[in-house]
Write a protein that holds these residues in place. Structure first.
Motif, PDB file in Angstrom:
ATOM      1  N   LEU A  24       0.835  -1.202   0.000  1.00 47.42           N
ATOM      2  CA  LEU A  24       0.000   0.000   0.000  1.00 47.42           C
ATOM      3  C   LEU A  24       0.873   1.256   0.000  1.00 47.42           C
ATOM      4  O   LEU A  24       0.645   2.184  -0.781  1.00 47.42           O
ATOM      5  N   LEU A  25       1.873   1.282   0.853  1.00 43.17           N
ATOM      6  CA  LEU A  25       2.756   2.449   0.922  1.00 43.17           C
ATOM      7  C   LEU A  25       3.500   2.651  -0.397  1.00 43.17           C
ATOM      8  O   LEU A  25       3.613   3.783  -0.883  1.00 43.17           O
ATOM      9  N   ASP A  26       3.983   1.566  -0.993  1.00 44.19           N
ATOM     10  CA  ASP A  26       4.658   1.667  -2.286  1.00 44.19           C
ATOM     11  C   ASP A  26       3.722   2.232  -3.344  1.00 44.19           C
ATOM     12  O   ASP A  26       4.100   3.109  -4.128  1.00 44.19           O
ATOM     13  N   GLU A  52      -6.937   6.647   3.819  1.00 46.85           N
ATOM     14  CA  GLU A  52      -7.418   7.233   5.084  1.00 46.85           C
ATOM     15  C   GLU A  52      -8.417   6.285   5.739  1.00 46.85           C
ATOM     16  O   GLU A  52      -8.376   6.051   6.950  1.00 46.85           O
ATOM     17  N   HIS A  53      -9.323   5.728   4.943  1.00 52.01           N
ATOM     18  CA  HIS A  53     -10.312   4.776   5.444  1.00 52.01           C
ATOM     19  C   HIS A  53      -9.636   3.540   6.039  1.00 52.01           C
ATOM     20  O   HIS A  53     -10.011   3.081   7.125  1.00 52.01           O
ATOM     21  N   VAL A  54      -8.625   3.008   5.364  1.00 56.82           N
ATOM     22  CA  VAL A  54      -7.890   1.851   5.881  1.00 56.82           C
ATOM     23  C   VAL A  54      -7.320   2.187   7.258  1.00 56.82           C
ATOM     24  O   VAL A  54      -7.405   1.389   8.193  1.00 56.82           O
ATOM     25  N   ALA A  55      -6.757   3.369   7.397  1.00 59.89           N
ATOM     26  CA  ALA A  55      -6.188   3.794   8.678  1.00 59.89           C
ATOM     27  C   ALA A  55      -7.272   3.914   9.751  1.00 59.89           C
ATOM     28  O   ALA A  55      -7.068   3.481  10.893  1.00 59.89           O
ATOM     29  N   LEU A  56      -8.405   4.475   9.400  1.00 56.46           N
ATOM     30  CA  LEU A  56      -9.501   4.625  10.378  1.00 56.46           C
ATOM     31  C   LEU A  56     -10.010   3.265  10.849  1.00 56.46           C
ATOM     32  O   LEU A  56     -10.323   3.080  12.026  1.00 56.46           O
ATOM     33  N   LEU A 106      -0.774  13.587   0.823  1.00 56.01           N
ATOM     34  CA  LEU A 106      -0.118  12.284   0.855  1.00 56.01           C
ATOM     35  C   LEU A 106       0.682  12.134   2.149  1.00 56.01           C
ATOM     36  O   LEU A 106       0.613  11.090   2.800  1.00 56.01           O
ATOM     37  N   GLU A 107       1.418  13.150   2.524  1.00 56.22           N
ATOM     38  CA  GLU A 107       2.235  13.083   3.737  1.00 56.22           C
ATOM     39  C   GLU A 107       1.363  12.858   4.973  1.00 56.22           C
ATOM     40  O   GLU A 107       1.724  12.092   5.871  1.00 56.22           O
ATOM     41  N   LEU A 112      -0.763   9.142   9.086  1.00 54.47           N
ATOM     42  CA  LEU A 112      -1.925   8.504   9.712  1.00 54.47           C
ATOM     43  C   LEU A 112      -1.812   6.985   9.625  1.00 54.47           C
ATOM     44  O   LEU A 112      -2.061   6.277  10.607  1.00 54.47           O
ATOM     45  N   LEU A 113      -1.414   6.484   8.469  1.00 57.68           N
ATOM     46  CA  LEU A 113      -1.233   5.036   8.309  1.00 57.68           C
ATOM     47  C   LEU A 113      -0.169   4.507   9.270  1.00 57.68           C
ATOM     48  O   LEU A 113      -0.335   3.437   9.863  1.00 57.68           O
ATOM     49  N   GLU A 114       0.905   5.246   9.434  1.00 47.76           N
ATOM     50  CA  GLU A 114       1.968   4.817  10.345  1.00 47.76           C
ATOM     51  C   GLU A 114       1.476   4.801  11.798  1.00 47.76           C
ATOM     52  O   GLU A 114       1.714   3.849  12.535  1.00 47.76           O
ATOM     53  N   ARG A 115       0.769   5.853  12.185  1.00 52.92           N
ATOM     54  CA  ARG A 115       0.270   5.945  13.566  1.00 52.92           C
ATOM     55  C   ARG A 115      -0.740   4.844  13.876  1.00 52.92           C
ATOM     56  O   ARG A 115      -0.631   4.156  14.892  1.00 52.92           O
ATOM     57  N   THR A 116      -1.687   4.635  12.983  1.00 55.53           N
ATOM     58  CA  THR A 116      -2.726   3.644  13.262  1.00 55.53           C
ATOM     59  C   THR A 116      -2.186   2.221  13.186  1.00 55.53           C
ATOM     60  O   THR A 116      -2.614   1.357  13.942  1.00 55.53           O
ATOM     61  N   ARG A 117      -1.205   1.975  12.298  1.00 55.91           N
ATOM     62  CA  ARG A 117      -0.595   0.646  12.256  1.00 55.91           C
ATOM     63  C   ARG A 117       0.150   0.394  13.565  1.00 55.91           C
ATOM     64  O   ARG A 117       0.121  -0.707  14.097  1.00 55.91           O
TER      65      ARG A 117
END
Length: 164
Positions: A24-26, A52-56, A106-107, A112-117
């Motif tokens: 996903l990140l790539d 964003e939804h994936v992170a939520l 994007l940043e 957000l993805l990093e924090r929620t993971r």
């Protein structure tokens, strides 16, 4: 009907979550800015909104894992009303609390993805995959902590495929 048990044990799920997150990140980092901010189809989310939804969803899953751990430890927690998932034209619709607001760069989405993971992995580490305590998932019904981790994996892989 999807068989979440096919996603394996806790270690398998965590390994696949690491793979899907790298992919996903790539995908997000390598994409053209115009693609990131264009809806995938008419009346759909943009790729940044999907991420964003994936992170939520991961943040919500981490809260469920924490609750299941507390219940397993004997805490008497107040009940949470169950809200079944809704379908539109046969497709599951994101519950209101995990619908993206959009407008993030994007940043911001990557952060957000990093924090929620991080939250998800912290709770996953503490989760007992053999504990029978359950919490209802809007689409999959009663799930244990392992079931919720499997659902998180399914969810990210599902959206990764949609992003192409």
């Amino acid at each position: 009907m999807l068989n979440l048990e096919a996603y394996g044990d806790k270690e398998e799920v965590l390994a696949r979550l690491a793979q899907s997150r790298r992919a996903l990140l790539d995908r997000l980092r390598e994409a053209e800015t115009s693609w990131l901010t264009t809806p995938l189809r008419e009346e759909a989310w943009t790729p940044l909104m999907v991420a964003e939804h994936v992170a939520l969803v991961e943040e919500s899953t981490a809260r469920v894992l924490r609750r299941l751990r507390r219940v397993a430890a004997g805490e008497d927690l107040p009940p949470v009303p169950f809200v079944p998932g809704e379908f539109k034209e046969g497709k599951p619709q994101a519950p209101e609390p995990v619908r993206p607001q959009g407008g993030l760069s994007l940043e911001e989405v990557l952060a957000l993805l990093e924090r929620t993971r991080g939250l998800l992995l912290e709770e996953a580490e503490k989760a007992d995959p053999h504990n029978p305590a359950t919490f209802p998932h809007p689409f999959f019904g009663e799930l244990t902590a392992l079931g919720w981790l499997r659902a998180a994996l399914y969810h990210e892989e599902h959206h990764l495929k949609a992003l192409g």
